[in-house]
Each structure stands twice: as structure tokens, then as C-alpha cells.
Design a protein around this motif. Structure first.
Motif, short mmCIF file in Angstrom:
data_model
loop_
_atom_site.label_atom_id
_atom_site.label_comp_id
_atom_site.label_asym_id
_atom_site.label_seq_id
_atom_site.Cartn_x
_atom_site.Cartn_y
_atom_site.Cartn_z
N SER A 2 0.83 -1.20 0.00
CA SER A 2 0.00 0.00 0.00
C SER A 2 0.87 1.26 0.00
CB SER A 2 -0.92 0.00 1.22
OG SER A 2 -0.16 -0.05 2.41
N GLU A 3 0.24 2.38 -0.22
CA GLU A 3 0.98 3.64 -0.23
C GLU A 3 1.65 3.88 1.11
OE1 GLU A 3 -1.29 6.78 -3.01
OE2 GLU A 3 -2.53 6.00 -1.37
N PRO A 4 2.84 4.51 1.10
CA PRO A 4 3.52 4.81 2.36
C PRO A 4 2.67 5.73 3.23
CG PRO A 4 5.02 5.05 0.49
CD PRO A 4 3.65 4.89 -0.08
N LEU A 5 2.77 5.54 4.54
CA LEU A 5 2.05 6.36 5.50
C LEU A 5 3.05 7.24 6.24
CD1 LEU A 5 -0.52 7.12 7.13
CD2 LEU A 5 0.03 5.20 8.65
N GLY A 6 2.84 8.56 6.18
CA GLY A 6 3.69 9.47 6.91
C GLY A 6 3.29 9.55 8.37
N LEU A 7 4.28 9.68 9.25
CA LEU A 7 4.06 9.80 10.69
C LEU A 7 4.70 11.10 11.15
CD1 LEU A 7 5.07 6.16 11.67
CD2 LEU A 7 2.77 7.00 11.14
N PHE A 8 3.90 11.97 11.75
CA PHE A 8 4.38 13.29 12.12
C PHE A 8 4.14 13.52 13.60
CE2 PHE A 8 3.91 18.12 11.06
CZ PHE A 8 5.20 18.35 11.53
N GLY A 9 5.20 13.40 14.38
CA GLY A 9 5.10 13.60 15.82
C GLY A 9 5.63 14.96 16.23
N GLY A 10 5.22 15.40 17.41
CA GLY A 10 5.71 16.67 17.93
C GLY A 10 4.89 17.11 19.12
N THR A 11 5.36 18.17 19.78
CA THR A 11 4.58 18.69 20.90
C THR A 11 3.40 19.51 20.41
OG1 THR A 11 6.15 20.53 21.03
CG2 THR A 11 6.48 18.70 22.54
N PHE A 12 3.56 20.18 19.26
CA PHE A 12 2.48 21.00 18.69
C PHE A 12 1.90 21.93 19.76
CE2 PHE A 12 2.25 16.89 16.24
CZ PHE A 12 2.93 17.37 15.12
N ASP A 13 2.77 22.83 20.24
CA ASP A 13 2.47 23.65 21.41
C ASP A 13 2.54 25.15 21.10
OD1 ASP A 13 2.01 24.24 24.11
OD2 ASP A 13 4.13 24.12 24.64
N PRO A 14 1.66 25.68 20.20
CA PRO A 14 0.54 25.01 19.54
C PRO A 14 0.88 24.62 18.10
CG PRO A 14 0.27 27.37 19.31
CD PRO A 14 1.56 27.15 20.08
N VAL A 15 0.01 23.83 17.49
CA VAL A 15 0.12 23.49 16.08
C VAL A 15 -0.10 24.76 15.26
CG1 VAL A 15 -2.33 22.85 15.93
CG2 VAL A 15 -0.68 21.90 14.29
N HIS A 16 0.64 24.90 14.13
CA HIS A 16 0.52 26.11 13.31
C HIS A 16 0.69 25.76 11.84
CE1 HIS A 16 4.90 26.06 12.97
NE2 HIS A 16 5.01 26.07 14.30
N TYR A 17 0.62 26.81 11.00
CA TYR A 17 0.65 26.58 9.55
C TYR A 17 1.97 25.99 9.06
CZ TYR A 17 -3.82 28.91 8.73
OH TYR A 17 -5.15 29.23 8.70
N ASP A 202 -7.80 29.34 12.23
CA ASP A 202 -8.76 30.05 13.06
C ASP A 202 -9.37 29.15 14.12
OD1 ASP A 202 -8.32 32.40 11.72
OD2 ASP A 202 -10.11 32.27 10.47
N GLY A 203 -9.62 27.87 13.76
CA GLY A 203 -10.22 26.95 14.72
C GLY A 203 -9.33 26.72 15.93
N VAL A 204 -8.03 26.69 15.69
CA VAL A 204 -7.06 26.53 16.79
C VAL A 204 -7.01 27.80 17.62
CG1 VAL A 204 -4.65 26.10 17.37
CG2 VAL A 204 -5.72 24.84 15.49
N LEU A 205 -6.97 28.95 16.96
CA LEU A 205 -6.93 30.22 17.68
C LEU A 205 -8.19 30.42 18.51
CD1 LEU A 205 -5.26 32.72 18.20
CD2 LEU A 205 -6.30 33.76 16.18
N ASP A 206 -9.33 30.04 17.96
CA ASP A 206 -10.58 30.15 18.72
C ASP A 206 -10.53 29.29 19.98
OD1 ASP A 206 -11.56 31.85 16.79
OD2 ASP A 206 -12.77 30.33 15.78
N TYR A 207 -9.97 28.09 19.86
CA TYR A 207 -9.85 27.19 21.01
C TYR A 207 -8.92 27.80 22.07
CZ TYR A 207 -8.91 22.89 23.66
OH TYR A 207 -8.77 21.96 24.65
N ILE A 208 -7.81 28.36 21.61
CA ILE A 208 -6.86 28.99 22.53
C ILE A 208 -7.53 30.13 23.29
CG2 ILE A 208 -4.79 30.45 22.60
CD1 ILE A 208 -3.67 28.69 20.32
N GLN A 209 -8.28 30.93 22.58
CA GLN A 209 -8.93 32.08 23.23
C GLN A 209 -10.05 31.62 24.16
OE1 GLN A 209 -9.92 34.34 19.70
NE2 GLN A 209 -7.97 35.44 19.74
N LEU A 210 -10.79 30.59 23.74
CA LEU A 210 -11.89 30.08 24.57
C LEU A 210 -11.39 29.59 25.92
CD1 LEU A 210 -14.90 29.25 24.83
CD2 LEU A 210 -14.26 27.05 23.79
N HIS A 211 -10.21 28.96 25.92
CA HIS A 211 -9.68 28.38 27.16
C HIS A 211 -8.56 29.22 27.78
CE1 HIS A 211 -11.98 24.64 26.77
NE2 HIS A 211 -11.77 24.75 25.46
#
Length: 217
Positions: A2-17, A202-211
């Protein structure tokens, strides 16, 4: 196979573009079937993230929603143990089988420190490694520790198409569009009450602001 599957780990603190663009371009450059995002629960190579693991997981889910080639793996967040890459790869091998081609996505800076990772040599028995770098600045063996440079030279694949021919063991590199965005920069803006819009979804920024995340205390 099957097609290769990419694995992307990180802290994502926060995730960005910058994270999103790396995953998107990896799919295009390496002909991946998709990318599985794996937020770290307890990252062993840095201090504790500014927000909880479950909050970071939720931000990654919000950032990746709508892209059918992105999926999110909560395994490291749910594990009551440090998030070692080799352990995650062993878990995924048990889940996906011995024949699935797995491609671990890392940046050039992270790759340069690979030899300090827990059981780092075992990673190559479990996955390929794809190293992203700036256009015009390829990965140079002279900048790598000797033992890692040897692995790089011995395992390097000149054609990313070879990723689908075996489940693990190779190293590929690819140039990606550079976005001058960092999680550190975003945290600093937010801590100072400044706008981080257009640096992350925007969805991430909204979450950050909400909390009220990343605010100075």
C-alpha cells in the motif's frame, strides 16, 4: 504494498501553519497515502509544554479536520509514559503489520539530533525517515555526528518512489516551503496579548482564546 504512510510527531504547542505545510508537502514530494499526526504526551527531550497533552491533541484535531489525508493518533497522549518515538513505532507496527511502509517525518534540526534519541538505531528497523530542509540548503553529512552521518550515507534513497518498495530502513530528504512561523513566537505573542491570527488556523486560535491558553500569569 500500500501507499507509504507518513508519521508526524511533535509537541504542537501550539500546532501552526508551518506544521500543516510540512505535512502537506511531504504527501506531495514523497507520494504518501496520508499523514498520521501524533502529538507527544510527555516529550522526553524538552521541558513540559505550556498546556496539557489533551489540549494540544484537541488543537491538532481542529487544525487537521477537513483534510481527508490527515488523521490524528492519540496513543502518546493516552499513554502514562514518556513519548519515545521507538515505542510509538513498535505500537504502530503491531497495529498496521510488517508490510506497511511507514515514513517518519522530521525537520533537519531534529534529524541532526537523532543519535541522542532513545534506541535511535532501532527506528530504521521500524520506519523510513524523511528529512525536510530549506530550499537550497540540503542535509550535509559534515554537519551530522559521525555515527549518524554513516547511517545517512548508507541508507539514503535518491528516489522517494523507493519508499513503497520496502516497509522501513531508508532515509530521504525533501525541500519544503519555508514559513517563518514558530510555536515559540506564537506563545510569546499570545502571552503579550498580541494577535497570532494568520499564523495558525482560526479553529485553533478560537480554542486557545476560549480556554485562555498561553496567557501570562
Amino acid at each position: 504494498m500500500s501507499e507509504p504512510l507518513g508519521l508526524f510527531g511533535g509537541t504542537f504547542d501550539p500546532v501552526h501553519y508551518g506544521h500543516l505545510r510540512l505535512a502537506e508537502e511531504a504527501i506531495a514530494h514523497l507520494a504518501l497515502g496520508g499523514v498520521r499526526w501524533i502529538p507527544a504526551g510527555q516529550p522526553p527531550h524538552r521541558g513540559p509544554p505550556r498546556v496539557t497533552a489533551r489540549q494540544r491533541l484537541e488543537m491538532v484535531r481542529r487544525a487537521t479536520t477537513g483534510n481527508p489525508r490527515f488523521s490524528v493518533d492519540a496513543g502518546e497522549v493516552e499513554a502514562a509514559a514518556p513519548s519515545y518515538t521507538v515505542h510509538t513505532l513498535e505500537r504502530l507496527r503491531a497495529e498496521l503489520g510488517d508490510q506497511q511502509s511507514l515514513v517518519l517525518l522530521v525537520g533537519a534540526d531534529a534529524f541532526a539530533g537523532l543519535a541522542t534519541w532513545h534506541r535511535w538505531r532501532d527506528i530504521f528497523a521500524l520506519a523510513h525517515v524523511a528529512v525536510s530542509h530549506r530550499p537550497g540548503f540540503p542535509v550535509e553529512t559534515a554537519s551530522l555526528p559521525h555515527e549518524l552521518a554513516t547511517e545517512f550515507n548508507n541508507r539514503r534513497l535518491t528516489d522517494s518512489g523507493a519508499l513503497r518498495l520496502s516497509p522501513a530502513g531508508g532515509i530521504v530528504t525533501f525541500a519544503m516551503t519555508q514559513l517563518a512561523i514558530s510555536a515559540t513566537q506564537i506563545r510569546k505573542l499570545l502571552a503579550n496579548g498580541l494577535s497570532a491570527r494568520y499564523l495558525l488556523p482560526d479553529g485553533v486560535l478560537d480554542y486557545i482564546q476560549l480556554h485562555s491558553l498561553y496567557r501570562s500569569t
